[in-house]
Design an enzyme around this catalytic site. Structure first.
Site, mmCIF file in Angstrom:
data_model
loop_
_atom_site.group_PDB
_atom_site.id
_atom_site.type_symbol
_atom_site.label_atom_id
_atom_site.label_comp_id
_atom_site.label_asym_id
_atom_site.label_seq_id
_atom_site.Cartn_x
_atom_site.Cartn_y
_atom_site.Cartn_z
ATOM 1 N N LYS A 168 -2.330 1.414 -6.835
ATOM 2 C CA LYS A 168 -3.206 1.111 -7.983
ATOM 3 C C LYS A 168 -3.768 2.380 -8.613
ATOM 4 O O LYS A 168 -3.736 2.549 -9.818
ATOM 5 C CB LYS A 168 -4.429 0.276 -7.536
ATOM 6 N N LYS A 213 -3.074 -4.851 -3.666
ATOM 7 C CA LYS A 213 -3.354 -4.592 -2.253
ATOM 8 C C LYS A 213 -3.699 -3.108 -2.043
ATOM 9 O O LYS A 213 -3.203 -2.256 -2.776
ATOM 10 C CB LYS A 213 -2.058 -4.940 -1.508
#
Ligand code: ADP
Ligand code: MG
Length: 248
Positions: A14, A9
């Site tokens: 990330k 998400k």
């Protein structure tokens, strides 16, 4: 050449995870290419001491043609070669198409042939797994997928969608989800919640990353924490994760 994609998400961590893993791999002598596939185009910022590379889509907009090899990306910390796909003008065009155009250009310019990386890291936004965002898993680009999640509902919802998208392409022999990366937000029963999700999907949790203020401290200096202070416990966790990726 190992080809990993880190999905999750938006805002889940990330790019932080990917850049730290790339830095950790570089520190053990691996040649790494990191490709940011998010219109935010900030995947590689902390490998570049805060000086961004021009995203490929920006290049197309400015010069009508794509960049040549010398302008598609730049080396950052530890020699990590940094590329950003970028995205369309907000409100116009499709971000996924930018990803596909960038991948085509990487092929055409023979970037991997020229750099012969040991590892390619794709850092991919997974909120909407549309055609473009699934390109890394669909067209033989990345082989091994890891999903970053916290114990938050929306992060797990995105993780479930990414898992489903990969499963849908599995019959064609493409990429596989190899594990979950827990990036903690310190919600109640976080480990148990993510462990239950992992078990349900038959996935290992390959790293448990604490919330750490040092990450932001070094981010403000345009660095990964792995570069900033390799002795910190969180830096060790990223190094272990890098090792784990090579071993799975
Ligand atoms: P994404 O790439 O998924 O959109 P980022 O990696 O850019 O997310 O992370 C979003 C913000 O959260 C960044 O400012 C980053 O510093 C912070 N962050 C990510 N992981 C951690 C963590 N484990 N501890 C503290 N801050 C974190
Ligand atoms: Mg990001």
């Amino acid at each position: 050449m190992r080809k990993f994609a880190i999905y999750g998400k938006g805002g889940i961590g990330k790019s932080t995870t990917t850049a730290n893993v790339s830095a950790a791999l570089a520190s053990i002598g691996k040649k790494v290419v990191q490709i940011g596939c998010d219109p935010k185009a900030d995947s590689t910022l902390n490998l570049l001491h805060g000086e961004p590379v021009m995203p490929v889509m920006d290049y197309y907009r400015q010069y009508t043609e794509g960049p040549d090899f010398d302008h598609i990306g730049r080396e950052g910390y530890g020699g990590v070669f940094c590329i950003e796909t970028g995205g369309p003008t907000p409100g116009l065009g499709c971000a996924g198409r930018g990803i596909i155009a960038t991948f085509d250009l990487i092929d055409e310019l023979e970037v991997f042939e020229k750099l012969s990386p040991d590892v390619v890291m794709y850092d991919v936004l997974g909120d909407v797994v549309c055609g473009g965002f699934s390109a890394p898993i669909r067209d033989g680009y990345a082989d091994e997928i890891f999903i970053v999640t916290s114990g938050e509902k929306m992060a797990l919802y995105a993780a479930a969608n990414i898992f489903k998208a990969v499963e849908n392409f599995k019959s064609r022999g493409y990429a596989q989800v190899k594990g979950l990366i827990l990036n903690r937000r310190n919600v109640d029963d976080e480990y148990e919640t993510v462990k239950a999700f992992a078990d349900e999907h038959g996935l290992p949790i390959v790293a448990d990353i604490p919330r750490s203020k040092e990450i932001q401290f070094y981010e403000n200096k345009g660095m990964t924490v792995v570069e900033g202070d390799p002795e910190l416990p969180v830096s060790r966790i990223y190094r272990d994760l890098a090792q784990r990726l090579l071993e799975v």
